[in-house]
Scaffold this motif. Structure first.
Motif, PDB file in Angstrom:
ATOM      1  N   LEU A  32     -85.639 -85.703  13.304  1.00 35.02           N
ATOM      2  CA  LEU A  32     -85.482 -85.387  11.882  1.00 35.02           C
ATOM      3  C   LEU A  32     -86.045 -86.495  11.002  1.00 35.02           C
ATOM      4  O   LEU A  32     -86.658 -86.228   9.960  1.00 35.02           O
ATOM      5  CB  LEU A  32     -84.003 -85.165  11.573  1.00 35.02           C
ATOM      6  N   ILE A  33     -85.844 -87.742  11.398  1.00 38.24           N
ATOM      7  CA  ILE A  33     -86.402 -88.863  10.636  1.00 38.24           C
ATOM      8  C   ILE A  33     -87.922 -88.781  10.620  1.00 38.24           C
ATOM      9  O   ILE A  33     -88.569 -89.012   9.596  1.00 38.24           O
ATOM     10  CB  ILE A  33     -85.929 -90.207  11.229  1.00 38.24           C
ATOM     11  N   ALA A  34     -88.499 -88.414  11.758  1.00 36.35           N
ATOM     12  CA  ALA A  34     -89.963 -88.289  11.825  1.00 36.35           C
ATOM     13  C   ALA A  34     -90.463 -87.138  10.965  1.00 36.35           C
ATOM     14  O   ALA A  34     -91.595 -87.173  10.478  1.00 36.35           O
ATOM     15  CB  ALA A  34     -90.391 -88.097  13.283  1.00 36.35           C
ATOM     16  N   ALA A  35     -89.629 -86.127  10.765  1.00 33.81           N
ATOM     17  CA  ALA A  35     -90.045 -84.956   9.979  1.00 33.81           C
ATOM     18  C   ALA A  35     -89.791 -85.120   8.486  1.00 33.81           C
ATOM     19  O   ALA A  35     -90.196 -84.264   7.697  1.00 33.81           O
ATOM     20  CB  ALA A  35     -89.314 -83.711  10.485  1.00 33.81           C
ATOM     21  N   ALA A  36     -89.115 -86.192   8.083  1.00 40.92           N
ATOM     22  CA  ALA A  36     -88.836 -86.403   6.659  1.00 40.92           C
ATOM     23  C   ALA A  36     -90.148 -86.536   5.896  1.00 40.92           C
ATOM     24  O   ALA A  36     -91.055 -87.246   6.324  1.00 40.92           O
ATOM     25  CB  ALA A  36     -87.978 -87.659   6.471  1.00 40.92           C
ATOM     26  N   GLY A  37     -90.239 -85.859   4.783  1.00 42.70           N
ATOM     27  CA  GLY A  37     -91.477 -85.860   4.009  1.00 42.70           C
ATOM     28  C   GLY A  37     -92.390 -84.706   4.359  1.00 42.70           C
ATOM     29  O   GLY A  37     -93.414 -84.505   3.712  1.00 42.70           O
ATOM     30  N   ASN A  38     -92.046 -83.939   5.391  1.00 42.47           N
ATOM     31  CA  ASN A  38     -92.813 -82.760   5.797  1.00 42.47           C
ATOM     32  C   ASN A  38     -91.880 -81.555   5.752  1.00 42.47           C
ATOM     33  O   ASN A  38     -91.227 -81.232   6.745  1.00 42.47           O
ATOM     34  CB  ASN A  38     -93.383 -82.957   7.207  1.00 42.47           C
ATOM     35  N   PRO A  39     -91.765 -80.884   4.598  1.00 42.82           N
ATOM     36  CA  PRO A  39     -90.794 -79.788   4.464  1.00 42.82           C
ATOM     37  C   PRO A  39     -90.969 -78.681   5.482  1.00 42.82           C
ATOM     38  O   PRO A  39     -89.983 -78.117   5.964  1.00 42.82           O
ATOM     39  CB  PRO A  39     -91.044 -79.283   3.031  1.00 42.82           C
ATOM     40  N   THR A  40     -92.217 -78.367   5.827  1.00 46.59           N
ATOM     41  CA  THR A  40     -92.452 -77.283   6.786  1.00 46.59           C
ATOM     42  C   THR A  40     -91.906 -77.632   8.163  1.00 46.59           C
ATOM     43  O   THR A  40     -91.195 -76.833   8.791  1.00 46.59           O
ATOM     44  CB  THR A  40     -93.951 -76.986   6.882  1.00 46.59           C
ATOM     45  N   LEU A  41     -92.216 -78.837   8.637  1.00 47.88           N
ATOM     46  CA  LEU A  41     -91.735 -79.270   9.943  1.00 47.88           C
ATOM     47  C   LEU A  41     -90.214 -79.400   9.949  1.00 47.88           C
ATOM     48  O   LEU A  41     -89.547 -79.014  10.920  1.00 47.88           O
ATOM     49  CB  LEU A  41     -92.385 -80.600  10.322  1.00 47.88           C
ATOM     50  N   LEU A  42     -89.663 -79.914   8.868  1.00 51.37           N
ATOM     51  CA  LEU A  42     -88.217 -80.067   8.778  1.00 51.37           C
ATOM     52  C   LEU A  42     -87.515 -78.715   8.855  1.00 51.37           C
ATOM     53  O   LEU A  42     -86.518 -78.559   9.576  1.00 51.37           O
ATOM     54  CB  LEU A  42     -87.853 -80.781   7.479  1.00 51.37           C
ATOM     55  N   GLN A  43     -88.046 -77.730   8.161  1.00 52.59           N
ATOM     56  CA  GLN A  43     -87.435 -76.408   8.181  1.00 52.59           C
ATOM     57  C   GLN A  43     -87.561 -75.761   9.561  1.00 52.59           C
ATOM     58  O   GLN A  43     -86.654 -75.036  10.000  1.00 52.59           O
ATOM     59  CB  GLN A  43     -88.077 -75.514   7.124  1.00 52.59           C
ATOM     60  N   GLN A  44     -88.640 -76.021  10.264  1.00 55.89           N
ATOM     61  CA  GLN A  44     -88.807 -75.487  11.613  1.00 55.89           C
ATOM     62  C   GLN A  44     -87.731 -76.043  12.544  1.00 55.89           C
ATOM     63  O   GLN A  44     -87.153 -75.302  13.365  1.00 55.89           O
ATOM     64  CB  GLN A  44     -90.199 -75.839  12.149  1.00 55.89           C
ATOM     65  N   ILE A  45     -87.435 -77.339  12.408  1.00 56.66           N
ATOM     66  CA  ILE A  45     -86.395 -77.944  13.250  1.00 56.66           C
ATOM     67  C   ILE A  45     -85.026 -77.359  12.907  1.00 56.66           C
ATOM     68  O   ILE A  45     -84.239 -77.021  13.799  1.00 56.66           O
ATOM     69  CB  ILE A  45     -86.396 -79.471  13.070  1.00 56.66           C
ATOM     70  N   VAL A  46     -84.760 -77.221  11.620  1.00 51.68           N
ATOM     71  CA  VAL A  46     -83.469 -76.666  11.194  1.00 51.68           C
ATOM     72  C   VAL A  46     -83.295 -75.241  11.693  1.00 51.68           C
ATOM     73  O   VAL A  46     -82.245 -74.870  12.234  1.00 51.68           O
ATOM     74  CB  VAL A  46     -83.349 -76.722   9.654  1.00 51.68           C
ATOM     75  N   SER A  47     -84.326 -74.428  11.550  1.00 49.25           N
ATOM     76  CA  SER A  47     -84.255 -73.034  11.996  1.00 49.25           C
ATOM     77  C   SER A  47     -84.075 -72.948  13.507  1.00 49.25           C
ATOM     78  O   SER A  47     -83.309 -72.114  14.007  1.00 49.25           O
ATOM     79  CB  SER A  47     -85.528 -72.288  11.574  1.00 49.25           C
ATOM     80  N   ARG A  48     -84.749 -73.811  14.231  1.00 51.62           N
ATOM     81  CA  ARG A  48     -84.635 -73.814  15.694  1.00 51.62           C
ATOM     82  C   ARG A  48     -83.229 -74.145  16.137  1.00 51.62           C
ATOM     83  O   ARG A  48     -82.653 -73.466  17.000  1.00 51.62           O
ATOM     84  CB  ARG A  48     -85.621 -74.843  16.258  1.00 51.62           C
ATOM     85  N   GLU A  49     -82.632 -75.176  15.547  1.00 48.49           N
ATOM     86  CA  GLU A  49     -81.291 -75.589  15.953  1.00 48.49           C
ATOM     87  C   GLU A  49     -80.240 -74.565  15.539  1.00 48.49           C
ATOM     88  O   GLU A  49     -79.282 -74.316  16.276  1.00 48.49           O
ATOM     89  CB  GLU A  49     -80.973 -76.961  15.347  1.00 48.49           C
ATOM     90  N   GLN A  50     -80.396 -73.977  14.360  1.00 43.53           N
ATOM     91  CA  GLN A  50     -79.436 -72.962  13.930  1.00 43.53           C
ATOM     92  C   GLN A  50     -79.515 -71.715  14.809  1.00 43.53           C
ATOM     93  O   GLN A  50     -78.493 -71.109  15.123  1.00 43.53           O
ATOM     94  CB  GLN A  50     -79.678 -72.600  12.465  1.00 43.53           C
ATOM     95  N   ALA A  51     -80.734 -71.341  15.189  1.00 45.21           N
ATOM     96  CA  ALA A  51     -80.889 -70.177  16.069  1.00 45.21           C
ATOM     97  C   ALA A  51     -80.255 -70.431  17.433  1.00 45.21           C
ATOM     98  O   ALA A  51     -79.786 -69.495  18.089  1.00 45.21           O
ATOM     99  CB  ALA A  51     -82.365 -69.837  16.222  1.00 45.21           C
ATOM    100  N   ALA A  52     -80.196 -71.691  17.851  1.00 48.95           N
ATOM    101  CA  ALA A  52     -79.592 -72.040  19.134  1.00 48.95           C
ATOM    102  C   ALA A  52     -78.085 -72.249  19.023  1.00 48.95           C
ATOM    103  O   ALA A  52     -77.440 -72.622  20.010  1.00 48.95           O
ATOM    104  CB  ALA A  52     -80.252 -73.299  19.698  1.00 48.95           C
TER     105      ALA A  52
END
Length: 232
Positions: free
Chosen positions: A44-64
């Motif tokens: 998540l720290i690496a994805a900060a500043g990249n809204p698209t990548l951050l949302q992909q991580i959030v969606s992936r974890e919520q789906a799991a």
């Protein structure tokens, strides 16, 4: 007897690798086991500043079904990032508040509320009142009372402050002060209003004649009867 000894020796030779192999598999499993929350936090720290990548991580974890760990990782990542990238930390903690709304876990809510308080306070101390207000508003309008209580119990926007380290980023100052050319400038500028003077010609109107309030009654002079006729 000889045949039995040969058979026993062959069984021992073939069975010898079984125990070491089992121990090896267990050791490899332990060696490759890592803390999933820490790994997610680093991602998540690496994805900060990249809204698209951050949302992909959030969606992936919520789906799991990993919303609780996701909210915790987002909160911890925001606090870890605040020293060097306040803008990125703000985005992470706002995501943490969003995710925590659907997690029925007081422990997670306290972690997220405390992180929100820390980032909001740090933003105030660095002159970024807008970011602090955005975080405070997001906590206030959320449906999770536990997150709001965690925010208030941690001091709200007057809680823990994280001092800035390194050069920071351009988003750390927000509406605060900036240094340019050796002189200090603020986010707002003051301009002197221009006053325009116009010349007007004044027209003098003569006064209206005064109308008397008491009516004037004409006096009628009556003739003297003694003076009637001609003199004798």
């Amino acid at each position: 007897m000889r045949f039995a000894m040969i058979f026993l020796a062959l069984a021992l030779v073939m069975g010898a690798p079984i125990a070491p192999s089992s121990v090896m598999n267990k050791a490899e499993a332990q060696a490759t086991t890592t803390d999933p929350t820490s790994t997610l936090q680093a991602e998540l720290i690496a994805a900060a500043g990249n809204p698209t990548l951050l949302q992909q991580i959030v969606s992936r974890e919520q789906a799991a079904g990993n919303s609780a760990n996701l909210a915790t990782a987002l909160a911890n990542a925001s606090v870890a990032l605040a020293a060097t990238d306040l803008a990125g930390a703000g985005e992470l903690v706002k995501k943490a508040v969003d995710v925590a709304q659907g997690v029925n876990d007081t422990n997670v809510a306290n972690i997220v509320g405390g992180a929100a308080s820390t980032i909001a306070t740090t933003a105030i101390n660095r002159g970024d009142a807008r970011l602090s207000a955005d975080i405070t508003t997001k906590v206030a309008i959320g449906r999770s009372t536990d997150v709001a209580l965690g925010f208030v119990n941690a001091g709200g926007s007057a809680g823990r402050n994280i001092p800035q380290t390194g050069g920071g980023t351009g988003g750390d100052t927000g509406g605060g002060q900036q240094q340019q050319g050796g002189q200090q400038q603020t986010g707002s500028t003051t301009t002197t209003p221009v006053v325009r003077r116009t010349t007007r010609t004044r027209t003098v109107i003569p006064p209206r004649p005064r109308i008397p309030t008491t009516p004037i009654v004409p006096v009628i002079v009556e003739p003297n009867p003694q003076q009637a006729g001609s003199p004798t």
